[in-house]
Design an enzyme around this catalytic site. Sequence first.
Site, mmCIF file in Angstrom:
data_model
loop_
_atom_site.group_PDB
_atom_site.id
_atom_site.type_symbol
_atom_site.label_atom_id
_atom_site.label_comp_id
_atom_site.label_asym_id
_atom_site.label_seq_id
_atom_site.Cartn_x
_atom_site.Cartn_y
_atom_site.Cartn_z
ATOM 1 N N GLY A 11 0.824 -1.205 0.000
ATOM 2 C CA GLY A 11 0.000 0.000 0.000
ATOM 3 C C GLY A 11 0.857 1.253 0.000
ATOM 4 N N GLY A 12 2.007 1.176 -0.650
ATOM 5 C CA GLY A 12 2.997 2.243 -0.551
ATOM 6 C C GLY A 12 2.662 3.518 -1.280
ATOM 7 C CE1 TYR A 139 -9.975 -1.954 6.826
ATOM 8 C CE2 TYR A 139 -10.588 -1.289 9.048
ATOM 9 C CZ TYR A 139 -9.699 -1.262 7.994
ATOM 10 O OH TYR A 139 -8.525 -0.558 8.116
ATOM 11 C CG ASN A 168 -10.911 8.608 12.384
ATOM 12 O OD1 ASN A 168 -11.652 8.001 11.631
ATOM 13 N ND2 ASN A 168 -11.085 8.625 13.696
ATOM 14 C CG HIS A 182 -11.685 6.974 5.776
ATOM 15 N ND1 HIS A 182 -10.689 6.324 5.076
ATOM 16 C CD2 HIS A 182 -12.277 6.027 6.554
ATOM 17 C CE1 HIS A 182 -10.683 5.049 5.419
ATOM 18 N NE2 HIS A 182 -11.630 4.843 6.310
ATOM 19 C CG ASP A 274 -24.569 11.163 13.443
ATOM 20 O OD1 ASP A 274 -24.224 11.876 12.485
ATOM 21 O OD2 ASP A 274 -25.283 11.557 14.373
#
Length: 318
Positions: A11-12, A139, A168, A182, A274
């Site tokens: 995931g670089g 997940y 986060n 996100h 929410d």
Amino acid sequence: MSENKVILVTGGTGLVGKAIQQVVEAEKRPDEKWIFLSSKDGDLCDYNETKQIFEKHHPTHVIHLAAMVGGLFHNMSHNLDFLRKNMHMNDNILHISFETGVVKVVSCLSTCIFPDKTDYPINETMVHNGPPHPSNFGYSYAKRLIDIQNKAYHQQHGCMFTSVIPCNVFGPHDNYNLESSHVIPGLIRKLHDIMKTGGETFTVMGTGKPLRQFIYSLDLAKLFLWVLREYQETEPIILSVDEKSEVSIKELAEEIGKAYGFQGKIEFDTTKADGQYKKTASNAKLRKFLPDFEFTPFSVAIKESVDWYKANHEIARN
């Protein structure tokens, strides 16, 4: 870490990978060779393709960032996909690391894996104390299994496989796709589009009341490098800003509006979900090791993130 290392980052090319790359390029350590993988280098859900990557680069250390990720609404409708793809990917990375003699693996978890019903602040001992929030259980369980595997590999084979749990994360090179992003990159993209068309109303989904801790990707990158080089426990460690730095989604939207110079109205669509109201995390364990670490002020980090997107929106992950 004293001998020469070959550090493979899955995931670089994502948010955290790009931040790590920026930090290590500034450091220029001669004893570390860094390889930042992208999805084009192979399918990490496929054992044979993953094995070929390891045989090509011969890593001594691995930072495992790659994952199928998404925001609240994407998770809610694709829990099975999040579970299966992440389980396959994580198992391949850890088992091939074991097979090829990798010295250390640092995997990336998330505070959303903690139990939905829990006491706050959450800490590293509470990961498995109950089911996660139903919105992202696929997940969450896949990520929890990394912690289980780390302990099992250590118990059975003595492997130094560990994990970090960031709050986060946001910053340059984020995912700005409104279907899967996100909250921070989603709101940055949304307001950018509104202002481009001359709109005067910035509508945020939900009530704006939920509270979150946000960590700037460059701060997280520095902490990741410390974990890779110095942290010697299989037990996970939370990488989070302090509890007093928690902000509401309403405050976040206002900060993004300020960074853009938005003069219009911010509204909240209370018909939308929410998610979890709060998931306050304790960074007491981190502070025990690094009591003087200074996080980038939230307003500064938001402004830098907005400025990056304004300058790079045409090539960003939209």
